[in-house]
Design a protein around this motif. Structure first.
Motif, short mmCIF file in Angstrom:
data_model
loop_
_atom_site.label_atom_id
_atom_site.label_comp_id
_atom_site.label_asym_id
_atom_site.label_seq_id
_atom_site.Cartn_x
_atom_site.Cartn_y
_atom_site.Cartn_z
N THR A 283 34.27 22.13 38.30
CA THR A 283 34.97 22.19 37.02
C THR A 283 34.26 21.36 35.96
O THR A 283 34.16 21.78 34.80
CB THR A 283 36.43 21.71 37.17
OG1 THR A 283 37.05 22.46 38.21
CG2 THR A 283 37.20 21.91 35.88
N SER B 126 35.76 32.46 45.15
CA SER B 126 37.15 32.16 44.81
C SER B 126 37.83 31.39 45.94
O SER B 126 37.68 31.70 47.11
CB SER B 126 37.92 33.46 44.54
OG SER B 126 37.78 34.37 45.61
N ASP C 263 42.12 27.03 42.49
CA ASP C 263 40.84 26.70 41.89
C ASP C 263 41.05 26.06 40.51
O ASP C 263 41.51 26.70 39.57
CB ASP C 263 40.00 27.97 41.75
CG ASP C 263 38.55 27.68 41.41
OD1 ASP C 263 38.28 26.63 40.81
OD2 ASP C 263 37.69 28.51 41.75
N THR D 295 38.81 25.24 38.38
CA THR D 295 37.91 25.84 37.38
C THR D 295 38.55 27.07 36.76
O THR D 295 38.50 27.27 35.54
CB THR D 295 36.57 26.20 38.01
OG1 THR D 295 36.01 25.05 38.65
CG2 THR D 295 35.60 26.71 36.96
N VAL D 296 39.16 27.90 37.58
CA VAL D 296 39.88 29.07 37.05
C VAL D 296 41.02 28.61 36.14
O VAL D 296 41.23 29.16 35.05
CB VAL D 296 40.43 29.93 38.21
CG1 VAL D 296 41.39 31.00 37.68
CG2 VAL D 296 39.28 30.59 38.97
N ASN D 297 41.75 27.60 36.57
CA ASN D 297 42.86 27.08 35.76
C ASN D 297 42.36 26.61 34.39
O ASN D 297 42.99 26.87 33.36
CB ASN D 297 43.56 25.93 36.48
CG ASN D 297 44.29 26.38 37.73
OD1 ASN D 297 44.65 27.55 37.87
ND2 ASN D 297 44.49 25.47 38.65
N ARG E 271 41.20 29.64 32.15
CA ARG E 271 42.37 30.37 31.66
C ARG E 271 43.07 29.59 30.54
O ARG E 271 43.50 30.16 29.54
CB ARG E 271 43.39 30.63 32.78
CG ARG E 271 42.98 31.71 33.76
CD ARG E 271 44.08 31.96 34.77
NE ARG E 271 45.14 32.80 34.22
CZ ARG E 271 46.35 32.37 33.90
NH1 ARG E 271 46.67 31.10 34.02
NH2 ARG E 271 47.25 33.21 33.44
N LEU F 222 35.41 36.31 37.86
CA LEU F 222 35.51 35.70 39.19
C LEU F 222 34.99 36.69 40.22
O LEU F 222 35.49 37.81 40.32
CB LEU F 222 36.97 35.35 39.48
CG LEU F 222 37.27 34.79 40.88
CD1 LEU F 222 36.61 33.43 41.07
CD2 LEU F 222 38.77 34.68 41.11
N SER G 17 41.82 36.29 42.96
CA SER G 17 42.69 35.13 42.83
C SER G 17 44.02 35.41 43.51
O SER G 17 44.59 36.49 43.34
CB SER G 17 42.92 34.81 41.35
OG SER G 17 43.91 33.81 41.20
N ILE H 249 43.21 37.99 35.51
CA ILE H 249 41.84 37.57 35.28
C ILE H 249 40.88 38.66 35.74
O ILE H 249 41.20 39.48 36.60
CB ILE H 249 41.52 36.24 35.98
CG1 ILE H 249 41.65 36.36 37.49
CG2 ILE H 249 42.41 35.12 35.46
CD1 ILE H 249 41.28 35.08 38.24
N THR I 229 37.92 40.27 37.70
CA THR I 229 37.32 40.02 39.01
C THR I 229 36.40 41.16 39.43
O THR I 229 36.56 42.31 38.99
CB THR I 229 38.39 39.84 40.10
OG1 THR I 229 39.16 41.05 40.22
CG2 THR I 229 39.33 38.68 39.76
#
Length: 330
Positions: A111, A131, A135, A137-139, A142, A150, A154, A160, A162
């Motif tokens: 992150t 993934s 995660d 980093t995804v949070n 977003r 990704l 998820s 998101i 993917t």
């Protein structure tokens, strides 16, 4: 109750002891701002949870024409054939469409690597290479509404973008292949338990075990980090607990490489049939071992992911989720 103060660019400037213009130029990654000043400003932004991405992208309409590729926080991933082939696909597609590829890596914290790219306005979008559950980093991406793809899927979000393989179906059919060949006691060696690819492939394995009414116990299952040493040790543990195991499903190329090293060391190359993801990168071993391989199309995944991200950046319509076909090879 005290009202929480809104964090602005001026707040960051005051905390960092610089002017608002300096903060703006640091966010835009202007060369006249020293690296030490940028670092100080980024640290304040992080501490205050200030997300300037919208501002950064609008500064004089600055566009980097770079695609960011974020590597998982483990050194072994550099050696993984999946990464190597996917990277080739990303770089090849980016170049064709007038973009360059910028790779980010930050030890044990993915992150932070992403935040460094975003805060310095070095990339227009990001590709995450794998993934995991929860995660951060995804949070983060977003939360700041920054473009990203990704590779995988998820568990938490269905909004998101993917690119993935149908890993559950691929592993079900791979395990079926071993069952059809005559294997009665099939083990499973996977990667990290919080990895979505391990979860999906384990689900497919279990589905096949049930469909074929085969023996199952938890001492037939090993899950650990994605590396060669863990492949070696996992195969050792499975065979010590199950001397009569006649088949095994292995979910990763590095794990596969370690597992066959153990089988060779104890002279059991021909005793156990192997179904593996990524065995094509170790094709030399097929002369000694009975191997069925799943080719997930690593390079195609990289190409598709990069093309999809650039389509998003160029305001083209894309689907949220895309599936790349796999091939089972014996």
């Amino acid at each position: 109750m005290e009202k929480q103060r809104k964090v602005t660019m001026q707040t960051v400037a005051d905390e960092a002891g610089v002017s608002k213009a300096t903060v703006s130029r640091a966010i835009g990654n202007y060369p006249d701002i020293s690296d030490s000043t940028k670092k100080k400003i980024y640290e304040v932004m992080e501490r205050l949870d200030y997300h300037p991405s919208a501002i950064a992208r609008s500064l004089a309409n600055r566009i980097s024409k770079n695609v960011g590729l974020v590597l998982p926080a483990d050194d072994d991933f550099f050696m993984n054939p999946f990464f190597q082939e996917s990277l080739r696909g990303v770089a090849k597609t980016a170049g064709k469409r007038g973009y360059d590829t910028l790779i980010a890596y930050n030890g044990k914290n993915e992150t932070n690597a992403v935040k460094r790219l975003v805060n310095s306005n070095k990339v227009d979008g990001v590709i995450l290479m794998r993934s995991v559950i929860g995660d951060s980093t995804v949070n983060y991406l977003r939360k700041i509404n920054f473009p990203f793809i990704l590779i995988g899927k998820s568990r938490e979000y269905n909004d998101i973008y993917t690119v993935d393989t149908d890993n559950a179906d691929a592993c079900r059919k791979l395990t079926n292949y071993l069952a059809d060949y005559g294997c009665k006691k099939i083990g499973f060696i996977g990667g990290r338990r919080d990895s979505m690819v391990t979860i999906d492939r384990y689900d497919g394995y279990l589905q096949s075990i049930r469909e074929n009414d085969l023996y199952f116990s938890f001492d037939l299952v090993e899950e650990n980090e994605f590396n060669k040493l863990n492949g070696y040790m996992s195969m050792k543990k499975l065979l010590e607990a199950n001397q009569d195991m006649d088949g095994v499903v292995i979910t990763d190329s590095l794990i596969f490489s370690g597992a066959i090293d153990y089988l060779s060391s104890v002279g059991r190359e021909k005793d156990i049939m192997i179904g593996a993801f990524g065995a094509e990168s170790n094709s030399f071993s097929k002369d000694k071992h009975r191997v069925v391989n799943v080719d997930v199309g690593s390079m195609r995944i990289g190409e598709f992911s990069c093309g999809k991200l650039i389509d998003i950046l160029e305001n083209k319509d894309v689907d949220l989720a895309d599936i790349v076909d796999y091939i089972i090879e014996d």
